[in-house]
Design an enzyme around this catalytic site. Structure first.
Site, short mmCIF file in Angstrom:
data_model
loop_
_atom_site.label_atom_id
_atom_site.label_comp_id
_atom_site.label_asym_id
_atom_site.label_seq_id
_atom_site.Cartn_x
_atom_site.Cartn_y
_atom_site.Cartn_z
N ASP A 1 0.87 -1.18 0.00
CA ASP A 1 0.00 0.00 0.00
C ASP A 1 0.90 1.23 0.00
OD1 ASP A 1 -2.38 1.58 0.26
OD2 ASP A 1 -1.96 1.80 2.39
N SER A 2 0.29 2.39 -0.17
CA SER A 2 1.05 3.63 -0.07
C SER A 2 1.54 3.86 1.36
CB SER A 2 0.18 4.81 -0.50
OG SER A 2 -0.94 4.91 0.37
N TYR B 1 -0.93 8.32 -2.53
CA TYR B 1 -0.93 7.94 -3.95
C TYR B 1 -2.08 8.62 -4.70
CZ TYR B 1 2.38 3.93 -3.80
OH TYR B 1 3.49 3.13 -3.72
N GLU C 1 -2.50 8.87 8.04
CA GLU C 1 -1.03 8.83 8.08
C GLU C 1 -0.45 9.82 9.10
OE1 GLU C 1 0.99 6.69 6.33
OE2 GLU C 1 -0.71 5.70 5.38
N CYS D 1 -4.13 -1.79 -1.95
CA CYS D 1 -4.31 -0.38 -2.31
C CYS D 1 -5.27 -0.30 -3.49
CB CYS D 1 -2.94 0.18 -2.70
SG CYS D 1 -3.00 1.83 -3.40
N ASN D 2 -6.38 0.41 -3.28
CA ASN D 2 -7.38 0.54 -4.36
C ASN D 2 -6.85 1.38 -5.52
OD1 ASN D 2 -10.32 -0.44 -3.49
ND2 ASN D 2 -9.22 0.28 -1.69
N THR D 3 -6.02 2.37 -5.19
CA THR D 3 -5.51 3.25 -6.24
C THR D 3 -4.65 2.44 -7.22
OG1 THR D 3 -5.52 5.04 -4.62
CG2 THR D 3 -4.26 5.41 -6.62
N CYS E 1 -10.91 2.79 -0.57
CA CYS E 1 -9.51 3.08 -0.24
C CYS E 1 -9.24 2.32 1.05
CB CYS E 1 -9.31 4.57 -0.05
SG CYS E 1 -7.70 4.99 0.67
N THR E 2 -8.10 1.65 1.10
CA THR E 2 -7.86 0.77 2.26
C THR E 2 -7.60 1.54 3.55
OG1 THR E 2 -5.54 0.57 1.59
CG2 THR E 2 -7.05 -1.15 0.85
N HIS E 3 -7.43 2.86 3.44
CA HIS E 3 -7.31 3.67 4.66
C HIS E 3 -8.68 3.92 5.31
CE1 HIS E 3 -3.32 4.67 3.01
NE2 HIS E 3 -3.00 5.21 4.17
N1 DGL Z 1 -4.73 3.12 0.55
C1 DGL Z 1 -4.63 3.38 -0.84
C2 DGL Z 1 -5.92 3.11 -1.56
O1 DGL Z 1 -6.57 2.16 -1.21
C3 DGL Z 1 -3.87 4.62 -1.23
C4 DGL Z 1 -4.33 5.91 -0.66
C5 DGL Z 1 -3.40 7.07 -0.95
O2 DGL Z 1 -2.21 6.95 -0.70
O3 DGL Z 1 -3.89 8.09 -1.45
O4 DGL Z 1 -6.28 3.76 -2.51
#
Ligand code: DGL
Length: 265
Positions: free
Chosen positions: A11-12, A43, A153, A74-76, A185-187
């Site tokens: 992931d990012s 990301y 973060e 990471c979805n992105t 988004c995994t966050h």
């Molecule tokens: N957690 C990531 C996602 O699922 C990246 C989020 C990011 O860094 O912007 O998209």
């Protein structure tokens, strides 16, 4: 015969910990190598070529660690770079978007689905495309939420500023009367509590990591790659500050995680 090579996750930054949690629960006999690209987070505002380049370096790093399978946490990256990276490397890879889309279509009753995601994921159109391929009658409402990843973060999940940002991002979904929200988004699962409060229990929340890990488990079995570790090894790597990574991971995860090691990729 078991295949005890690890599964790679990346992931990012810390968002992939929500996916790691699913992997530990659903694939308890697999070792895991996790890479969090905290030197390059977020990301979500990055261009396609940057995301491909970063993903490429990370996959190379994970392959160097001997991974047998890569789960994009990471979805992105799942939206933007997985197609290109699959062509470059022999290791099987799975992304979050298709399994997430399937779960959302299975969950909706009124065929109105909301996608909360990063700017890059929204711009890619990955979720609308995947959902339309399953059920073209579904109406999709997408919302980019660029403030949320920096809040995670920065260790500011349970703060008034997080509540305020969520209120603003979720208002259009209330208006659109969605009955299903994809946490794209995994966050974002770290905000599940306040999201539920704002949208109410009638809106189903879909975390794509659940269906993705279940699918990864099926694929690993089909390929005869399942591990059989009674004490799987978990290794964490970060491109950023490992102390900060460990401090925040300690706040966000209920597990005791091994300390992250800093690597340049
Ligand atoms: N957690 C990531 C996602 O699922 C990246 C989020 C990011 O860094 O912007 O998209």
């Amino acid at each position: 015969m078991n295949d005890n090579r690890p599964v790679g996750l990346f992931d990012s930054g810390l968002g992939g910990l929500t996916v790691f949690e699913q992997v530990v629960n659903m694939l308890p006999r697999e070792s895991v190598v996790y890479f969090g690209d905290t030197a390059n987070v977020p990301y979500g505002g990055r261009e396609v070529n940057e995301l491909v380049e970063l993903g490429d370096r990370i996959i190379r790093f994970l392959m160097g660690k001997g991974v047998k399978y890569v789960l994009f946490a990471c979805n992105t990256s799942s939206s933007v770079s997985i197609g290109i990276l699959r062509e470059r490397y022999p290791v099987p890879m799975i992304g979050l978007v298709r399994p997430g889309a399937r779960s959302a279509v299975a969950a909706t009753r009124n065929k109105r689905i909301g996608i909360l995601a990063t700017e890059a994921t929204v711009k890619s159109g990955s979720y609308p495309e995947a959902i339309a391929s399953i059920d073209p009658a579904v109406q999709i409402f997408s919302q980019a939420a660029p403030l949320l990843v920096p809040l995670v973060e920065g260790g500011r999940v349970e703060t008034p500023e997080a509540k305020k940002a969520l209120g603003a991002y979720l208002a259009p979904f209330r208006e659109a009367q969605i009955d299903t929200l994809v946490l794209g988004c995994t966050h974002y699962p770290f905000f599940a509590g306040p999201i539920l409060q704002i949208l109410g229990e009638k809106v189903a929340m879909v975390d794509p990591a659940v269906a993705t890990t279940a699918e990864a488990r099926r694929e690993i079995m089909q390929r005869g790659m399942q591990g059989g570790e009674s004490q799987p090894r978990y290794e964490f790597y970060t491109s950023g500050d490992p102390e900060e990574f460990n401090r925040l991971a300690g706040l966000l995860s209920t597990r005791r995680l091994p300390g992250a090691i800093k690597v340049e990729i």
